[in-house]
Design an enzyme around this catalytic site. Structure first.
Site, PDB file in Angstrom:
ATOM      1  N   GLY A   9       0.806  -1.218   0.000  1.00 43.45           N
ATOM      2  CA  GLY A   9       0.000   0.000   0.000  1.00 43.45           C
ATOM      3  C   GLY A   9       0.839   1.268   0.000  1.00 43.45           C
ATOM      4  CB  CYS A  10       3.737   2.335   2.001  1.00 47.86           C
ATOM      5  SG  CYS A  10       2.883   2.361   3.595  1.00 47.86           S
ATOM      6  CB  THR A  11       5.126   0.355  -2.881  1.00 48.97           C
ATOM      7  OG1 THR A  11       6.064  -0.111  -1.905  1.00 48.97           O
ATOM      8  CG2 THR A  11       5.799   0.463  -4.242  1.00 48.97           C
TER       9      THR A  11
END
Length: 162
Positions: free
Chosen positions: A48-50
């Site tokens: 998700g952060c990527t």
């Protein structure tokens, strides 16, 4: 964008955090006269952060509202400088990525934990050209929603400025 946050309508907190090289990065809201999106993300390298980090990177070159506004994007996580440096290099991130290991910026922006306390929070603050927080989007799960929320805020900001 999201539920009412205590910073909406107030001057965004200034901060100084280490960037990917370990050098202090000073953020003084409104100093450059451009809108800013400050986003807090849980953990470098996770799916998700990527997606979120790369989504903001791509929006700066692909989305008309991002390009026309000259918006400044700043990404912040509690990861170490070394972790953020490797993450930013791997994904060719073109905006400041900052380490908030001590949690000082998270505290100043009242970023709480997400997923019933199981994760660091994922919160994006849209700050106008005068340094005032106008919108806040808070969702750990809807990582792509953060870019959409900033797009909407930029449109509203542009329309209210005309």
């Amino acid at each position: 964008m999201s539920t009412r946050h205590s910073l909406i309508g107030k001057l965004a907190p200034a901060f100084s955090l280490p960037n990917v090289n370990g050098s202090p990065y000073e953020f003084k809201p409104g100093a450059n006269g451009k809108p800013t999106a400050v986003f807090f993300y849980p953990k470098a390298g996770t799916y998700g952060c990527t997606r979120e980090v790369c989504g903001f990177r791509d929006a700066l070159t692909e989305k008309v509202e991002f390009k026309d506004s000259g918006i400044q994007i700043i990404g912040i996580s509690h990861d170490s400088v070394a972790t953020i440096k490797a993450f930013a290099a791997k994904h060719d991130v073109t905006y400041p990525m900052l380490s908030d290991e001590s949690g000082v910026a998270r505290k100043a922006y009242s970023v709480s934990r997400g997923l019933m306390g199981l994760s660091e929070g994922r919160v994006t603050f849209f700050i106008d050209s005068k340094g005032v927080v106008r919108e806040v989007f808070d969702s750990v799960i809807d990582f792509s929603g953060h870019i959409k929320a900033v797009s909407r805020a930029l449109e509203q900001y542009r329309n209210s400025s005309n």
